[in-house]
Every structure is written in structure tokens, then in C-alpha cells.
Design a protein around this motif. Structure first.
Motif, mmCIF file in Angstrom:
data_model
loop_
_atom_site.group_PDB
_atom_site.id
_atom_site.type_symbol
_atom_site.label_atom_id
_atom_site.label_comp_id
_atom_site.label_asym_id
_atom_site.label_seq_id
_atom_site.Cartn_x
_atom_site.Cartn_y
_atom_site.Cartn_z
ATOM 1 N N LEU A 154 0.834 -1.195 0.000
ATOM 2 C CA LEU A 154 0.000 0.000 0.000
ATOM 3 C C LEU A 154 0.875 1.253 0.000
ATOM 4 C CD1 LEU A 154 -2.765 -0.884 2.631
ATOM 5 C CD2 LEU A 154 -2.848 -1.127 0.139
ATOM 6 N N PRO A 155 0.416 2.343 -0.616
ATOM 7 C CA PRO A 155 1.165 3.595 -0.555
ATOM 8 C C PRO A 155 1.190 4.126 0.874
ATOM 9 C CG PRO A 155 -0.984 3.956 -1.550
ATOM 10 C CD PRO A 155 -0.817 2.472 -1.411
ATOM 11 N N LEU A 156 2.309 4.728 1.247
ATOM 12 C CA LEU A 156 2.466 5.218 2.606
ATOM 13 C C LEU A 156 1.909 6.618 2.805
ATOM 14 C CD1 LEU A 156 6.099 3.905 3.249
ATOM 15 C CD2 LEU A 156 3.950 2.884 4.027
ATOM 16 N N ASP A 157 1.359 7.205 1.741
ATOM 17 C CA ASP A 157 0.811 8.557 1.850
ATOM 18 C C ASP A 157 -0.661 8.607 1.456
ATOM 19 O OD1 ASP A 157 1.123 8.092 -0.841
ATOM 20 O OD2 ASP A 157 2.231 9.935 -1.264
ATOM 21 N N ALA A 158 -1.355 7.488 1.654
ATOM 22 C CA ALA A 158 -2.784 7.439 1.332
ATOM 23 C C ALA A 158 -3.481 6.509 2.321
ATOM 24 C CB ALA A 158 -3.003 6.936 -0.098
ATOM 25 N N PRO A 159 -4.750 6.779 2.636
ATOM 26 C CA PRO A 159 -5.482 5.914 3.570
ATOM 27 C C PRO A 159 -5.422 4.454 3.145
ATOM 28 C CG PRO A 159 -6.743 7.878 3.056
ATOM 29 C CD PRO A 159 -5.577 7.857 2.113
ATOM 30 N N PRO A 160 -5.338 3.527 4.115
ATOM 31 C CA PRO A 160 -5.511 3.742 5.559
ATOM 32 C C PRO A 160 -4.238 4.168 6.294
ATOM 33 C CG PRO A 160 -5.209 1.419 5.136
ATOM 34 C CD PRO A 160 -5.226 2.081 3.784
ATOM 35 N N ILE A 161 -3.098 4.264 5.593
ATOM 36 C CA ILE A 161 -1.833 4.609 6.242
ATOM 37 C C ILE A 161 -1.586 6.113 6.155
ATOM 38 C CG2 ILE A 161 0.665 4.243 6.232
ATOM 39 C CD1 ILE A 161 0.156 1.499 4.968
ATOM 40 N N ALA A 162 -1.109 6.677 7.263
ATOM 41 C CA ALA A 162 -0.708 8.085 7.279
ATOM 42 C C ALA A 162 0.585 8.209 8.074
ATOM 43 C CB ALA A 162 -1.789 8.957 7.904
ATOM 44 N N LEU A 163 1.507 8.977 7.544
ATOM 45 C CA LEU A 163 2.767 9.256 8.226
ATOM 46 C C LEU A 163 2.924 10.764 8.341
ATOM 47 C CD1 LEU A 163 4.931 6.589 6.452
ATOM 48 C CD2 LEU A 163 4.860 6.873 8.925
ATOM 49 N N HIS A 164 3.296 11.206 9.535
ATOM 50 C CA HIS A 164 3.468 12.634 9.783
ATOM 51 C C HIS A 164 4.874 12.906 10.282
ATOM 52 C CE1 HIS A 164 -0.828 13.735 9.386
ATOM 53 N NE2 HIS A 164 -1.022 12.473 9.769
ATOM 54 N N ALA A 165 5.484 13.939 9.740
ATOM 55 C CA ALA A 165 6.856 14.296 10.102
ATOM 56 C C ALA A 165 6.948 14.670 11.578
ATOM 57 C CB ALA A 165 7.329 15.459 9.241
ATOM 58 N N ARG A 166 8.119 14.463 12.134
ATOM 59 C CA ARG A 166 8.361 14.856 13.518
ATOM 60 C C ARG A 166 8.318 16.383 13.639
ATOM 61 N NH1 ARG A 166 14.361 12.313 12.945
ATOM 62 N NH2 ARG A 166 15.392 14.031 11.854
ATOM 63 N N ILE A 167 7.944 16.844 14.821
ATOM 64 C CA ILE A 167 7.845 18.282 15.084
ATOM 65 C C ILE A 167 9.228 18.892 15.314
ATOM 66 C CG2 ILE A 167 6.882 20.034 16.608
ATOM 67 C CD1 ILE A 167 4.801 18.614 14.909
ATOM 68 N N LYS A 168 10.079 18.147 15.995
ATOM 69 C CA LYS A 168 11.437 18.621 16.252
ATOM 70 C C LYS A 168 12.410 17.460 16.117
ATOM 71 C CE LYS A 168 10.933 18.042 21.275
ATOM 72 N NZ LYS A 168 11.041 18.708 22.593
ATOM 73 N N LYS A 169 13.655 17.762 15.846
ATOM 74 C CA LYS A 169 14.657 16.733 15.649
ATOM 75 C C LYS A 169 15.047 16.109 16.990
ATOM 76 C CE LYS A 169 19.038 15.766 13.332
ATOM 77 N NZ LYS A 169 20.142 16.315 12.519
ATOM 78 N N PRO A 170 14.926 14.795 17.116
ATOM 79 C CA PRO A 170 15.238 14.135 18.384
ATOM 80 C C PRO A 170 16.709 13.734 18.465
ATOM 81 C CG PRO A 170 14.340 12.546 16.867
ATOM 82 C CD PRO A 170 14.392 13.858 16.121
ATOM 83 N N GLU A 171 17.118 13.304 19.643
ATOM 84 C CA GLU A 171 18.454 12.739 19.811
ATOM 85 C C GLU A 171 18.358 11.244 19.508
ATOM 86 O OE1 GLU A 171 22.219 12.832 22.952
ATOM 87 O OE2 GLU A 171 20.305 13.806 23.462
ATOM 88 N N ILE A 172 19.176 10.781 18.581
ATOM 89 C CA ILE A 172 19.069 9.417 18.069
ATOM 90 C C ILE A 172 20.286 8.601 18.458
ATOM 91 C CG2 ILE A 172 18.953 8.034 15.945
ATOM 92 C CD1 ILE A 172 17.431 10.401 14.694
ATOM 93 N N VAL A 173 20.052 7.355 18.838
ATOM 94 C CA VAL A 173 21.131 6.413 19.141
ATOM 95 C C VAL A 173 21.127 5.318 18.075
ATOM 96 C CG1 VAL A 173 21.244 6.844 21.610
ATOM 97 C CG2 VAL A 173 19.582 5.205 20.745
ATOM 98 N N THR A 174 22.269 4.680 17.881
ATOM 99 C CA THR A 174 22.395 3.603 16.897
ATOM 100 C C THR A 174 22.988 2.371 17.543
ATOM 101 O OG1 THR A 174 24.588 4.327 16.195
ATOM 102 C CG2 THR A 174 22.705 5.259 15.019
ATOM 103 N N GLY A 175 22.739 1.233 16.923
ATOM 104 C CA GLY A 175 23.287 -0.017 17.423
ATOM 105 C C GLY A 175 23.090 -1.118 16.403
ATOM 106 N N ILE A 176 23.469 -2.327 16.767
ATOM 107 C CA ILE A 176 23.309 -3.462 15.861
ATOM 108 C C ILE A 176 21.854 -3.924 15.861
ATOM 109 C CG2 ILE A 176 25.696 -4.215 16.093
ATOM 110 C CD1 ILE A 176 24.746 -6.356 18.052
#
Length: 202
Positions: A154-176
């Protein structure tokens, strides 16, 4: 109120702008961390993405590593579509296809902080009340959001799926990455630092 709980009628946080399919037409390693803090909704139910993993066709942990099959064919198509599969024959998992057509790369959504439709999520998760555990894993979040194979391709920008951008940039961690036996040393898991909604601590 039980600690770490949120009343079912608590107001949901403000949503950022809707993400379009073009958002995913980039390196999977750019998209994956940029999804941390974004909000995923399915039929209006979901929450803030706090943990993801990147997969690329050049490494053996990716479902696309050995080429296209009926199951993974959507990964070889254009970016901005969903790829849903059954894990160990038990749980559904949802991925977002990235990069140009033919690249066969995707981001696995591993955990959410529930924010929208919490009562419905609790019902789907068998009456589970603990907010932290509702979506703390790829199978759990799919069950909570009602995601099944019918949501694949399904497309990620049409119902039933909706994605909204974050309001502010978070602190991100990485790992395996977690739960794989190949390419286990690649640090391609991304998470929201300090979140109690992760599937596993970094």
C-alpha cells in the motif's frame, strides 16, 4: 493511575506535516533515522516511531538479498510503499520501501510510543494495560495497529496509512540490529534516546 499509563481519552500530541512517497526516495540510511520521531497511523490509530532498522539488498539479512520473490516483490518497486511479512509464522511486521526502484531496500518499524487510539490498541493486544508494552516490538505494534498482509504493497501517503513528520529533531542512538543471524555487526538500528517504549535498550 498506574505508572507509565496514559488515560484513554488523553489528548494526542500535535502532528507534523504529512510525509509523501518522495520522502522515501533516498538512501535507506537517511530515511531510517529521519523516521525517528515521526508518527505512524493506520486508520487513525498509532503513535510516534521510536525504533527502526535499515535493510539493504547488498547484505544477507535483507529479504531482498537473493532476488525478487512473490513475497518480497514490492521491495524491488518504487519507494514509499509498505512491505508486510509474517515473522516466524506468528507475527506481522511492517517495512517501508526506500531508495530508487530496483534497490530493494526497506526500513523495519520496530517500536512506537502509543499516542492515538490507545483504547483500541489495548483491545487488540488482549486487554494489555501497560502502555509501554503495547507497541514495544515489530509484531506487537502490528497487532496493536491491526496491520496484516492486507496492508502490504500500500502507498504510505494514502489511507488507511498516514505518516506525519516529527515536530522537532530528536536525539538518536544507533546499534546493531536484533533477532538476525546474518550481518549482525552492522549498526543499522536507530532509536530515540531515552525512550521507554523501545523493544530493547541500546
Amino acid at each position: 493511575m498506574v505508572q507509565n499509563q496514559k488515560p484513554a481519552d488523553a489528548p494526542a500530541p500535535r502532528l507534523g506535516k504529512a510525509l509523501k512517497r518522495s520522502f522515501f526516495a533516498r538512501s535507506v540510511h537517511e530515511v531510517a533515522p529521519d523516521l525517528i520521531g515521526a508518527t505512524l497511523l493506520v486508520d487513525g490509530i498509532g503513535g510516534i516511531i521510536v525504533e527502526v532498522e535499515a535493510y539493504h539488498h547488498t547484505e544477507p539479512a535483507a529479504h531482498s538479498f537473493n532476488g525478487p520473490t512473490p513475497r518480497n516483490s514490492v521491495m524491488f518497486g518504487p519507494p514509499g510503499f509498505s512491505y508486510v511479512y509474517r515473522s516466524y509464522g506468528i507475527h506481522w511486521c511492517i517495512n517501508f520501501v526506500c531508495e530508487k526502484e530496483g534497490s530493494a531496500s526497506a526500513v523495519l518499524i520496530r517500536a512506537l510510543e502509543p499516542t492515538h487510539g490507545i483504547s483500541a490498541m489495548r483491545r487488540r493486544r488482549g486487554g494489555l494495560h501497560e502502555l509501554r508494552a503495547l507497541c514495544s516490538g515489530p509484531g506487537k505494534l502490528c497487532e496493536a495497529l491491526g496491520i496484516t498482509i492486507k496492508h502490504s504493497e500500500l502507498p504510505l501517503d494514502a489511507p488507511p496509512i498516514a505518516l506525519h513528520a516529527r515536530i522537532k529533531k530528536p536525539e538518536i542512538v544507533t546499534g546493531i540490529r536484533i533477532g538476525i543471524t546474518k550481518a549482525v555487526d552492522l549498526p543499522w538500528r536507530y532509536g530515540l534516546k531515552g525512550s521507554r517504549f523501545l523493544s530493547k535498550r541500546f
